[in-house]
Design a protein around this motif. Structure first.
Motif, PDB file in Angstrom:
ATOM      1  N   UNK A   1       0.954  -1.145   0.053  1.00 16.67           N
ATOM      2  CA  UNK A   1       0.091  -0.027  -0.041  1.00 16.67           C
ATOM      3  C   UNK A   1       0.999   0.976   0.178  1.00 16.67           C
ATOM      4  N   UNK A   2       1.969   1.182   0.732  1.00  9.43           N
ATOM      5  CA  UNK A   2       2.955   2.303   0.661  1.00  9.43           C
ATOM      6  C   UNK A   2       3.354   2.606  -0.539  1.00  9.43           C
ATOM      7  N   UNK A   3       3.851   1.411  -1.362  1.00  7.98           N
ATOM      8  CA  UNK A   3       4.490   1.534  -2.560  1.00  7.98           C
ATOM      9  C   UNK A   3       3.391   2.135  -3.716  1.00  7.98           C
ATOM     10  N   UNK A   4       2.011   1.775  -3.424  1.00  9.69           N
ATOM     11  CA  UNK A   4       1.058   2.343  -4.409  1.00  9.69           C
ATOM     12  C   UNK A   4       0.943   3.907  -4.008  1.00  9.69           C
ATOM     13  N   UNK A   5       1.073   4.326  -2.659  1.00 13.41           N
ATOM     14  CA  UNK A   5       1.047   5.657  -2.326  1.00 13.41           C
ATOM     15  C   UNK A   5       1.799   6.446  -2.891  1.00 13.41           C
ATOM     16  N   UNK A   6       3.209   5.882  -2.834  1.00 10.73           N
ATOM     17  CA  UNK A   6       4.251   6.877  -3.480  1.00 10.73           C
ATOM     18  C   UNK A   6       4.337   6.697  -4.900  1.00 10.73           C
ATOM     19  N   UNK A   7       3.518   5.714  -5.612  1.00  9.57           N
ATOM     20  CA  UNK A   7       3.626   5.634  -7.125  1.00  9.57           C
ATOM     21  C   UNK A   7       2.681   6.831  -7.585  1.00  9.57           C
TER      22      UNK A   7
ATOM     23  N   UNK B   1       1.443  10.307  -3.210  1.00  9.52           N
ATOM     24  CA  UNK B   1       0.878  10.448  -1.694  1.00  9.52           C
ATOM     25  C   UNK B   1       2.299   9.916  -0.905  1.00  9.52           C
ATOM     26  N   UNK B   2       2.116  10.406   0.271  1.00  6.94           N
ATOM     27  CA  UNK B   2       3.233  10.172   1.083  1.00  6.94           C
ATOM     28  C   UNK B   2       2.857   8.797   2.028  1.00  6.94           C
ATOM     29  N   UNK B   3       3.682   7.951   1.929  1.00  6.58           N
ATOM     30  CA  UNK B   3       3.528   6.721   2.598  1.00  6.58           C
ATOM     31  C   UNK B   3       3.115   6.845   4.326  1.00  6.58           C
TER      32      UNK B   3
END
Length: 93
Positions: A79-85, A88-90
């Motif tokens: 989910x953090x990788x998707x936010x970065x992509x 968005x901030x992880x």
């Protein structure tokens, strides 16, 4: 081999109102008397769920096992990788 009794046999049978217990309103999970206490690890957290193919489930569980990590930890990383992509901030775990 015996068969289970049919509920059709109960059709038309009179049931006294006193025989039917009054339904109690359901308390929210983890709250109220009689319900188990919510684990401390879930306090302040919300569940995110999804339905995936059996192949995806197996692959994720096997990866988690090989990495000696929990499935939840791998999902948080994803989910953090998707936010970065998407810029968005992880937010961490």
């Amino acid at each position: 081999m015996s068969r289970k009794p049919s509920f059709a046999n109960l059709r038309g049978a009179a049931v006294a109102p006193a025989a039917i217990p009054a339904a109690e309103p359901a308390a929210p999970a983890g709250a109220g008397e009689g319900s188990p206490p919510r684990p401390a690890s879930r306090e302040g957290r919300k569940q995110i769920a999804g339905f995936f193919t059996p192949d995806m489930s197996l692959a994720m569980h096997m990866l988690a096992r090989r990495q000696n990590r929990s499935l939840q930890a791998l999902m948080a990383e994803a989910f953090n990788d998707v936010l970065r992509k998407y810029g968005e901030s992880p937010v961490g775990e």
